[in-house]
Motif scaffolding. Structure first.
Motif, mmCIF file in Angstrom:
data_model
loop_
_atom_site.group_PDB
_atom_site.id
_atom_site.type_symbol
_atom_site.label_atom_id
_atom_site.label_comp_id
_atom_site.label_asym_id
_atom_site.label_seq_id
_atom_site.Cartn_x
_atom_site.Cartn_y
_atom_site.Cartn_z
ATOM 1 N N VAL A 34 0.882 -1.159 0.000
ATOM 2 C CA VAL A 34 0.000 0.000 0.000
ATOM 3 C C VAL A 34 0.923 1.213 0.000
ATOM 4 C CG1 VAL A 34 -1.762 1.279 1.274
ATOM 5 C CG2 VAL A 34 -1.799 -1.239 1.265
ATOM 6 N N LEU A 35 1.025 1.857 -1.149
ATOM 7 C CA LEU A 35 1.905 3.011 -1.327
ATOM 8 C C LEU A 35 1.024 4.250 -1.349
ATOM 9 C CD1 LEU A 35 4.903 3.816 -1.995
ATOM 10 C CD2 LEU A 35 4.215 3.761 -4.397
ATOM 11 N N TYR A 36 1.147 5.060 -0.289
ATOM 12 C CA TYR A 36 0.294 6.246 -0.264
ATOM 13 C C TYR A 36 1.130 7.516 -0.282
ATOM 14 C CZ TYR A 36 0.649 7.411 4.802
ATOM 15 O OH TYR A 36 1.073 7.806 6.049
ATOM 16 N N PHE A 37 0.693 8.448 -1.117
ATOM 17 C CA PHE A 37 1.353 9.739 -1.277
ATOM 18 C C PHE A 37 0.530 10.775 -0.536
ATOM 19 C CE2 PHE A 37 2.820 7.274 -4.844
ATOM 20 C CZ PHE A 37 4.122 7.710 -5.064
ATOM 21 N N TYR A 38 1.203 11.603 0.250
ATOM 22 C CA TYR A 38 0.521 12.632 1.023
ATOM 23 C C TYR A 38 1.330 13.927 0.955
ATOM 24 C CZ TYR A 38 3.972 11.630 4.661
ATOM 25 O OH TYR A 38 5.145 11.468 5.360
ATOM 26 N N PRO A 39 0.663 15.078 1.105
ATOM 27 C CA PRO A 39 1.343 16.358 0.885
ATOM 28 C C PRO A 39 2.429 16.738 1.889
ATOM 29 C CG PRO A 39 -1.010 16.605 0.570
ATOM 30 C CD PRO A 39 -0.788 15.242 1.147
ATOM 31 N N LYS A 40 2.175 16.601 3.199
ATOM 32 C CA LYS A 40 3.114 17.198 4.154
ATOM 33 C C LYS A 40 2.973 16.589 5.540
ATOM 34 C CE LYS A 40 4.583 21.946 5.256
ATOM 35 N NZ LYS A 40 5.990 21.653 5.133
ATOM 36 N N ASP A 41 4.111 16.293 6.158
ATOM 37 C CA ASP A 41 4.127 15.795 7.535
ATOM 38 C C ASP A 41 3.524 16.820 8.491
ATOM 39 O OD1 ASP A 41 5.478 13.469 6.790
ATOM 40 O OD2 ASP A 41 7.451 14.250 7.300
ATOM 41 N N LEU A 42 2.893 16.285 9.548
ATOM 42 C CA LEU A 42 2.433 17.087 10.687
ATOM 43 C C LEU A 42 1.374 18.133 10.328
ATOM 44 C CD1 LEU A 42 5.967 17.459 12.276
ATOM 45 C CD2 LEU A 42 4.115 16.007 13.148
ATOM 46 N N THR A 43 0.609 17.882 9.273
ATOM 47 C CA THR A 43 -0.525 18.740 8.943
ATOM 48 C C THR A 43 -1.811 17.955 9.257
ATOM 49 O OG1 THR A 43 -0.484 17.983 6.650
ATOM 50 C CG2 THR A 43 0.724 20.014 7.153
ATOM 51 N N PRO A 44 -2.918 18.634 9.469
ATOM 52 C CA PRO A 44 -4.125 17.937 9.951
ATOM 53 C C PRO A 44 -4.585 16.750 9.106
ATOM 54 C CG PRO A 44 -4.392 20.303 10.189
ATOM 55 C CD PRO A 44 -3.113 20.092 9.419
ATOM 56 N N GLY A 45 -4.785 16.945 7.808
ATOM 57 C CA GLY A 45 -5.270 15.848 6.964
ATOM 58 C C GLY A 45 -4.275 14.703 6.871
ATOM 59 N N CYS A 46 -3.006 15.049 6.749
ATOM 60 C CA CYS A 46 -1.969 14.022 6.624
ATOM 61 C C CYS A 46 -1.797 13.251 7.932
ATOM 62 C CB CYS A 46 -0.652 14.653 6.183
ATOM 63 S SG CYS A 46 -0.784 15.411 4.538
ATOM 64 N N THR A 47 -1.960 13.946 9.053
ATOM 65 C CA THR A 47 -1.884 13.285 10.357
ATOM 66 C C THR A 47 -3.047 12.321 10.523
ATOM 67 O OG1 THR A 47 -0.673 15.122 11.342
ATOM 68 C CG2 THR A 47 -1.851 13.656 12.853
ATOM 69 N N THR A 48 -4.247 12.763 10.151
ATOM 70 C CA THR A 48 -5.419 11.894 10.248
ATOM 71 C C THR A 48 -5.233 10.641 9.394
ATOM 72 O OG1 THR A 48 -6.862 13.781 10.664
ATOM 73 C CG2 THR A 48 -7.923 11.773 9.868
ATOM 74 N N GLU A 49 -4.720 10.823 8.180
ATOM 75 C CA GLU A 49 -4.509 9.683 7.289
ATOM 76 C C GLU A 49 -3.452 8.735 7.851
ATOM 77 O OE1 GLU A 49 -3.922 8.873 2.535
ATOM 78 O OE2 GLU A 49 -2.950 10.648 3.389
ATOM 79 N N ALA A 50 -2.321 9.282 8.274
ATOM 80 C CA ALA A 50 -1.237 8.444 8.813
ATOM 81 C C ALA A 50 -1.693 7.690 10.061
ATOM 82 C CB ALA A 50 -0.008 9.300 9.123
ATOM 83 N N CYS A 51 -2.431 8.367 10.941
ATOM 84 C CA CYS A 51 -2.906 7.704 12.161
ATOM 85 C C CYS A 51 -3.950 6.643 11.835
ATOM 86 C CB CYS A 51 -3.437 8.734 13.151
ATOM 87 S SG CYS A 51 -2.117 9.751 13.870
ATOM 88 N N GLY A 52 -4.716 6.845 10.775
ATOM 89 C CA GLY A 52 -5.656 5.820 10.334
ATOM 90 C C GLY A 52 -4.928 4.570 9.868
ATOM 91 N N PHE A 53 -3.870 4.759 9.084
ATOM 92 C CA PHE A 53 -3.063 3.606 8.661
ATOM 93 C C PHE A 53 -2.383 2.964 9.883
ATOM 94 C CE2 PHE A 53 -3.008 5.304 4.168
ATOM 95 C CZ PHE A 53 -3.538 4.168 3.580
ATOM 96 N N ARG A 54 -1.937 3.799 10.816
ATOM 97 C CA ARG A 54 -1.326 3.275 12.052
ATOM 98 C C ARG A 54 -2.323 2.392 12.801
ATOM 99 N NH1 ARG A 54 -1.262 7.620 16.386
ATOM 100 N NH2 ARG A 54 -3.430 6.953 16.348
ATOM 101 N N ASP A 55 -3.529 2.900 12.990
ATOM 102 C CA ASP A 55 -4.526 2.173 13.781
ATOM 103 C C ASP A 55 -4.959 0.870 13.113
ATOM 104 O OD1 ASP A 55 -4.297 4.306 15.508
ATOM 105 O OD2 ASP A 55 -6.216 5.214 14.960
ATOM 106 N N ALA A 56 -4.861 0.803 11.804
ATOM 107 C CA ALA A 56 -5.249 -0.408 11.069
ATOM 108 C C ALA A 56 -4.029 -1.243 10.669
ATOM 109 C CB ALA A 56 -6.047 -0.026 9.830
ATOM 110 N N HIS A 57 -2.858 -0.884 11.166
ATOM 111 C CA HIS A 57 -1.610 -1.536 10.741
ATOM 112 C C HIS A 57 -1.657 -3.051 10.918
ATOM 113 C CE1 HIS A 57 2.706 -2.642 10.884
ATOM 114 N NE2 HIS A 57 2.723 -1.832 9.841
ATOM 115 N N LYS A 58 -2.160 -3.522 12.061
ATOM 116 C CA LYS A 58 -2.221 -4.970 12.303
ATOM 117 C C LYS A 58 -3.143 -5.647 11.284
ATOM 118 C CE LYS A 58 -3.164 -8.575 15.712
ATOM 119 N NZ LYS A 58 -3.406 -9.507 14.631
#
Length: 157
Positions: A34-58
């Motif tokens: 799963v290769l996901y491209f996102y605009p910028k670290d530590l911004t609201p939308g990108c944080t929400t997306e990254a944390c969503g992938f984190r929470d579903a990582h298992k």
């Protein structure tokens, strides 16, 4: 917009947050990348997306899928992002946006009347043969991770 579904994924070699080289070929044999491209670290939308992938990582791991995030940020920004949010996957550095261009996600964007080049939030599902099986363009973060996960689960059935 170029459709890449059904084609060989553009190969790449980028550095991760630790400065280590990471290539798509490193994951040969994995059922999915799963290769996901996102605009910028530590911004609201990108944080929400990254944390969503984190929470579903298992859940992704259980389906033999590896998650890789790509943005134009450097290693130090990626490290801060990973540490602040406990991200269990690598973030890859694409400062010159060559990989983003090869996947067709480096686009002209508009905000507050200004035009600039940047990442169009997108996700690609690459199978073990290196073929782009599914792509999501102009991603809206809400429900996106579930959509990718459900697609993978449906493939299993």
């Amino acid at each position: 917009m170029t459709m890449l579904e059904g084609t060989q994924a553009p190969v790449f070699s980028l550095h991760n947050e630790k400065g280590e080289p990471v290539s798509l070929s490193d994951y040969k044999g994995k059922k999915s990348v799963v290769l996901y491209f996102y605009p910028k670290d530590l911004t609201p939308g990108c944080t929400t997306e990254a944390c969503g992938f984190r929470d579903a990582h298992k859940d992704f791991s259980d389906l033999d899928a590896v998650i890789l995030g790509v943005s134009p940020d450097d290693e130090s920004k990626h490290v801060k992002f990973i540490e602040k949010h406990g991200l269990p996957f690598s973030l890859l550095v694409d400062i010159d946006h060559k990989v983003a261009e090869s996947y067709g996600v480096w686009k002209l964007k508009k905000m507050y009347g200004k035009e600039y080049m940047g990442i169009e939030r997108s996700t690609f599902l690459i199978n073990k043969e290196g073929i782009i099986e599914k792509e999501w363009r102009k991603v809206r973060v809400k429900n996106h991770i579930e959509e990718v996960l459900n697609y993978l689960r449906d493939k299993e059935e």
